[in-house]
Design an enzyme around this catalytic site. Structure first.
Site, PDB file in Angstrom:
ATOM      1  N   ARG A 123       0.835  -1.199   0.000  1.00 49.52           N
ATOM      2  CA  ARG A 123       0.000   0.000   0.000  1.00 49.52           C
ATOM      3  C   ARG A 123       0.868   1.246   0.000  1.00 49.52           C
ATOM      4  O   ARG A 123       1.892   1.308   0.658  1.00 49.52           O
ATOM      5  CB  ARG A 123      -0.891   0.036   1.248  1.00 49.52           C
ATOM      6  CG  ARG A 123      -1.809   1.247   1.294  1.00 49.52           C
ATOM      7  CD  ARG A 123      -2.510   1.371   2.637  1.00 49.52           C
ATOM      8  NE  ARG A 123      -1.590   1.613   3.736  1.00 49.52           N
ATOM      9  CZ  ARG A 123      -1.057   2.790   4.039  1.00 49.52           C
ATOM     10  NH1 ARG A 123      -1.349   3.853   3.330  1.00 49.52           N
ATOM     11  NH2 ARG A 123      -0.238   2.918   5.062  1.00 49.52           N
ATOM     12  N   THR A 124       0.430   2.226  -0.770  1.00 43.63           N
ATOM     13  CA  THR A 124       0.966   3.578  -0.647  1.00 43.63           C
ATOM     14  C   THR A 124      -0.216   4.502  -0.412  1.00 43.63           C
ATOM     15  O   THR A 124      -1.351   4.168  -0.748  1.00 43.63           O
ATOM     16  CB  THR A 124       1.746   4.039  -1.907  1.00 43.63           C
ATOM     17  OG1 THR A 124       0.883   3.971  -3.032  1.00 43.63           O
ATOM     18  CG2 THR A 124       2.982   3.201  -2.124  1.00 43.63           C
ATOM     19  N   SER A 125       0.070   5.665   0.153  1.00 42.81           N
ATOM     20  CA  SER A 125      -1.001   6.592   0.523  1.00 42.81           C
ATOM     21  C   SER A 125      -1.544   7.388  -0.647  1.00 42.81           C
ATOM     22  O   SER A 125      -2.710   7.746  -0.672  1.00 42.81           O
ATOM     23  CB  SER A 125      -0.502   7.564   1.587  1.00 42.81           C
ATOM     24  OG  SER A 125      -0.127   6.844   2.734  1.00 42.81           O
ATOM     25  N   THR A 126      -0.679   7.697  -1.620  1.00 42.85           N
ATOM     26  CA  THR A 126      -1.124   8.545  -2.721  1.00 42.85           C
ATOM     27  C   THR A 126      -0.783   7.918  -4.057  1.00 42.85           C
ATOM     28  O   THR A 126       0.100   7.065  -4.163  1.00 42.85           O
ATOM     29  CB  THR A 126      -0.459   9.934  -2.648  1.00 42.85           C
ATOM     30  OG1 THR A 126       0.956   9.770  -2.727  1.00 42.85           O
ATOM     31  CG2 THR A 126      -0.815  10.646  -1.360  1.00 42.85           C
ATOM     32  N   GLN A 132       2.912   7.866  -5.615  1.00 43.68           N
ATOM     33  CA  GLN A 132       3.966   7.067  -5.000  1.00 43.68           C
ATOM     34  C   GLN A 132       4.152   5.737  -5.733  1.00 43.68           C
ATOM     35  O   GLN A 132       4.291   4.689  -5.124  1.00 43.68           O
ATOM     36  CB  GLN A 132       3.656   6.810  -3.526  1.00 43.68           C
ATOM     37  CG  GLN A 132       3.655   8.060  -2.684  1.00 43.68           C
ATOM     38  CD  GLN A 132       3.260   7.775  -1.247  1.00 43.68           C
ATOM     39  OE1 GLN A 132       2.319   7.021  -0.982  1.00 43.68           O
ATOM     40  NE2 GLN A 132       3.979   8.370  -0.311  1.00 43.68           N
TER      41      GLN A 132
END
Length: 182
Positions: free
Chosen positions: A7-10, A13
């Protein structure tokens, strides 16, 4: 089965996400669940939910870093309970933690305890700092916004303006208008 979660937040990324996927494949993951969403809104993390539903007894859920999985110690323990209830384990690559071993479980619990301790110390210091600043007259707290407009709210109300219109005119919430009128 080894199951990976990345997972990445944005959305920007992509390099970080690609690195996580690479590391999970190198760790032997046969199935990956990948998403780009903030950890704050847990309900939006659909792929994490799918990964937790997918794992079975004997499986291991693998993440590259702890912060890719859990947003807090409490959330980590909640997820770990769900994983263990299915008879599966959790492995965190960058920390070398594997909850399928007694040492891995111990290390995760120790880390969780240390994190909670650090947080409580930080909050205690913050409270002490605020108390000291208040005693010196340097800390006044947040400036009241709505109640400072109480006279104007009462005046507009006495002129026949409705609470919704008053809220828009003054720039406060409708609930604040009612509190000012009490």
């Amino acid at each position: 089965m080894l199951v990976g979660y990345a997972r990445t937040s944005t959305l920007d990324q992509t390099a970080g996400l690609a690195a996580q996927e690479r590391d999970l494949h190198q760790a032997g993951c046969e199935k990956l669940f990948v998403e780009q969403v903030s950890s704050v809104d847990v309900t939006a993390r659909q792929k994490l939910t799918e990964a937790l539903e997918f794992i079975r007894e004997g499986d291991t859920l693998i993440v590259t870093k702890l912060d890719r999985l859990a947003r807090s110690v409490a959330h980590l323990h909640e997820l770990l309970s769900m994983i263990q209830a299915k008879g599966a384990a959790l492995k965190i690559l960058d920390m070398g933690i594997d909850t399928s071993t007694p040492t891995g479980k111990l290390m995760l619990n120790i880390m969780g305890g240390v994190a909670e301790f650090e947080r409580s110390i930080m909050l205690e210091r913050q409270r002490e700092g605020i108390a000291k600043a208040k005693a010196q007259g340097k800390y006044k707290g947040r400036k009241p916004t709505a109640m400072s407009q109480a006279e104007k709210v009462k005046q507009l109300h006495s002129e026949g303006m409705k609470p919704v219109q008053i809220a828009e005119t003054v720039g406060i919430s409708r609930a604040s208008v009612y509190r000012c009128l009490e």
